[in-house]
Write a protein that holds these residues in place. Structure first.
Motif, mmCIF file in Angstrom:
data_model
loop_
_atom_site.group_PDB
_atom_site.id
_atom_site.type_symbol
_atom_site.label_atom_id
_atom_site.label_comp_id
_atom_site.label_asym_id
_atom_site.label_seq_id
_atom_site.Cartn_x
_atom_site.Cartn_y
_atom_site.Cartn_z
ATOM 1 N N GLY A 46 0.817 -1.206 0.000
ATOM 2 C CA GLY A 46 0.000 0.000 0.000
ATOM 3 C C GLY A 46 0.850 1.256 0.000
ATOM 4 N N LEU A 47 2.064 1.125 0.536
ATOM 5 C CA LEU A 47 2.940 2.295 0.639
ATOM 6 C C LEU A 47 4.386 1.813 0.730
ATOM 7 C CD1 LEU A 47 3.193 5.421 1.153
ATOM 8 C CD2 LEU A 47 3.162 4.854 3.596
ATOM 9 N N TYR A 70 4.616 -1.051 3.634
ATOM 10 C CA TYR A 70 3.360 -1.210 4.378
ATOM 11 C C TYR A 70 2.353 -1.979 3.524
ATOM 12 C CZ TYR A 70 5.018 2.351 7.650
ATOM 13 O OH TYR A 70 5.742 3.055 8.592
ATOM 14 N N PRO A 71 1.523 -2.797 4.138
ATOM 15 C CA PRO A 71 0.526 -3.545 3.352
ATOM 16 C C PRO A 71 -0.573 -2.637 2.818
ATOM 17 C CG PRO A 71 0.129 -3.871 5.696
ATOM 18 C CD PRO A 71 1.408 -3.077 5.579
#
Lengths: 76, 623
Positions: A46-47, A70-71
């Motif tokens: 996700g990031l 990050y997920p």
């Protein structure tokens, strides 16, 4: 050396320490290549941040940087 | 078939119980869920009725697939006019109650009128009784469920109910089944309370039989086998929605201090799994993602019976109020669940009051002496108890932030964070603009599942682009884009989410948020009904339900002017990666709303055009 921090549940995809991996620097190494090595799909992420700045997956990494992953999340 | 052909209608004023039969063609057109709910709402309601008057219908409708042994389709909708917004009230829940109603032989329950004294409804297959609930009125949800099951001598009875907040008319009271599954938004618990209806207990002995049981079993087995393998469902199963806190905080979009900041220093604690137990699930769902929390400490005890705080609650009552104490947030969540309060609107109403207090717009004389400052965790529990009892400042805050602002004065209005009078959920449109479109266009006020979320479509190899290419969404769209690419993404996926609600789908089971692909969902509709259907027909059904919802709002006088965002969203965030940057402009958002109207076949005032109504077979709505 490149430090990769696998945040939250992404730590389940890496061996060893719960959330941190040290990689030997190689020219043209990208986050996308790191994901492939770990069996993660780009859609998992996700990031991605490099030294605290948002980064895309294809940007070549410099020696000594810290990568945070990050997920993905959307909709609680 | 996955439907029974019967709609149960109960008038609480006359105590009349009727069963209306519907042909297969009705289900093909309106499917289930909000399709059926809106059909009856539009047929049964008067244009100018107040939401808390007896004439406002309250409709419970499971999805078309709900009740089958199919994965992640346990949901039912509650539909009515919302007392919080004056717009359509529409809120879905999972759990077990919807499947039980279908097993009892009914595809929807339409309640009109109001009882003079508290009652509950008992449905045991085709035996329907209106029973005295005087002994239950005033009780919290746990004891009520226990008492009803004991009285009925059947632990398998499924109970949907309101707690004291619904009885007292808190305008964001919700409805719960099985103590932890909520029709959370729009204040529909207050509508139920206004009818003096405490609970609806259902027990069904029937079994829905799909036309092709084998195909359903295959898809169920595939899903059960993949849940722990697919990254999204695995994350939901192992960690639930709270796993999102860290990502959203790192992105700079975690609502903090009434949406003023995008990062919260207490995020790590809020995301902690220290008090989490094994998760629970919903009917026939292999994902099993509902959080359960238990705290047994000297200062705080949290009962696991009421579930645990999900992402929305952690952010709304935690970071958004500047509070990073997980135990306190978990306790307030339990209090809300026992009393049936929407934790999103509650958290947002409190954060709004905190902001007004910090700006000096209100003071201790207005707050019963409480120091309503961000981070003051000591006020949270007493304030929530005042709201439930409607005492002192709690009586005003029980009306939600927009009505509170009328009392606080015009200076306070710039701190509202809402659309159509419903407070925003915990996703910041300044970090993903599609949420801005969702909040503005949501027919039932700011709703974070009006469409799919931007991050899944941010890259060509993102799960959303991969899974939804078949709908025509083949390109990546920047999370901050507000042009036609974003409008198309939100338009197509809003229709898709409307289909999900028709079928009873949970977004935590299906793409893009989870694992089950669209072709499997279509296969399940075919297997359930035997219809030679297609995604074209399903998407048209989704459009039809949206058009009916839009028409309901038009009848309430809500058109383009209602499709706006609070000015708060156009101010830059004060902290985090997006600090000081204007990422969402009012003119761009309004332009995107107009583009959406054009794609949807709606006119410039946001009403559904006559041609579009006729195309969708809704000529009966044309006046």
């Amino acid at each position: 050396m490149i430090t990769v921090l696998f945040k939250s549940i992404l730590s389940e995809y890496v061996p060893g320490e719960p959330d941190q991996v040290e990689l030997t620097y190689e020219p043209d190494l990208t986050i996308r290549a790191i994901l492939e090595q770990c069996g993660l799909q780009p859609g998992h992420i996700g990031l991605a941040m490099v030294d605290g700045q948002v980064s895309d997956l294809d940007c070549p990494l410099h020696d000594g940087v810290t990568v945070e992953l990050y997920p993905i999340f959307g909709g609680g | 078939m996955s439907f029974n052909g019967k709609i149960l209608k109960v008038d609480l004023t006359s105590s009349e119980v009727k069963v209306e039969e519907q042909p297969e063609s009705f289900y093909r057109r309106y499917q289930g869920g909000h399709g059926i709910g809106l059909y009856y709402l539009l047929k049964e309601s008067k244009h100018d009725v107040d939401a808390l008057e007896p004439e406002n219908p309250l409709i419970f409708a499971p999805g078309l697939l709900t009740g089958l042994r199919a994965p992640a389709v346990p949901r039912y909708v509650v539909i009515s006019k919302s007392p919080l917004t004056g717009a359509l009230g529409k809120s879905e829940a999972g759990g077990y109650w919807g499947p039980e109603l279908k097993k009892a032989g009914f595809d929807a329950l339409v309640i009109t009128g109001s009882s003079k004294a508290p009652v509950y409804l008992l449905i045991r297959d085709d035996k329907v009784e209106i029973k005295d609930a005087g002994h239950l009125w005033g009780s919290e949800t746990g004891p009520v469920q226990e008492k009803l099951r004991e009285e009925l001598g059947d632990k398998g009875t499924q109970v949907v109910q309101i707690g004291p907040a619904g009885e007292k008319g808190v305008l964001y009271a919700n409805i719960v089944n099985n103590l932890a599954h909520f029709n959370g938004r729009n204040g529909l618990g207050a509508v139920m309370g206004s009818k003096n209806l405490k609970a609806i207990a259902v027990r069904g002995s029937g079994k829905l039989k799909a036309k092709n049981e084998e195909r359903l079993k295959e898809i169920f087995r595939w899903t059960a086998g993949q849940v722990k393998e697919h990254p999204l469902s695995s994350m939901l199963h192992k960690h639930g929605t709270p796993a999102g806190i860290k990502t959203v905080n790192a992105q700079g979009g975690l609502p903090t201090n009434n949406f003023e900041l995008g990062v919260f220093e207490g995020a790590e604690e809020l995301a902690s799994e220290d008090y989490s137990l094994k998760p629970k699930g919903c009917y026939a769902c292999p994902v099993v993602c509902k959080r359960v929390v238990e705290v047994n400490e000297d200062d705080i005890v949290v009962d696991k019976m009421y579930g645990g705080p999900e992402y929305e609650t952690l952010a709304a009552l935690g970071s958004n109020c500047g509070i990073g104490d997980l135990k306190v947030v978990a306790k307030v969540n339990e209090i809300c669940n026992r009393n049936t309060l929407d934790t999103i609107t509650l958290g947002m109403t409190i954060s709004f009051a905190m902001k007004c207090f910090e700006e000096g717009i209100i003071g201790p004389d207005d707050t019963d002496g409480m120091e309503l400052k961000f981070g003051n965790k000591d006020v949270l529990i007493p304030l929530v108890e005042k709201i439930i009892k409607r005492e002192g400042i709690g009586d005003l805050l029980a009306l939600g932030s927009k009505k509170a602002a009328e009392k606080f004065g015009p200076e306070s209005k710039k701190y509202l964070v809402e659309s159509k009078g419903q407070e925003a959920p915990m996703h910041d449109p300044r970090v993903k603009t599609g949420l801005g479109l969702q909040y503005a266009l949501s027919i039932n006020g700011a709703d974070h599942w009006f469409a799919q979320h931007d991050p899944f479509f941010a890259a060509e190899d993102g799960f959303g682009v991969i899974e939804m290419a078949g709908l025509g969404l083949t390109e990546a769209v920047d999370p901050l884009d507000t042009g036609m690419a974003k409008v198309r993404l939100i338009y197509y996926t809003s229709v898709l989410n409307s289909v999900y609600d028709l079928l009873g789908v949970c977004v935590f089971g299906y793409v893009a948020r989870s694992l089950i692909p669209l072709n499997f969902l279509l296969d399940q509709v075919v297997a359930a009904t035997g219809w030679k259907t297609s995604w074209f027909e399903l998407m048209k059904a989704g459009e039809r339900a949206m058009a009916m919802a839009r028409e309901f709002n038009r009848r309430q006088g809500l058109e383009q002017e209602a499709d706006k965002l609070s000015e708060s969203f156009y101010r830059p965030l004060a902290k985090g990666p997006f600090a000081g940057k204007i990422t969402l402009k009012e003119e761009d958002l309004n332009d995107a709303v107009e583009k959406y109207y054009a794609l949807a076949g709606w006119n410039k005032s946001g009403g559904v055009s006559r041609n579009k109504l006729e195309e969708l077979g809704l000529g009966w709505l044309v006046q």
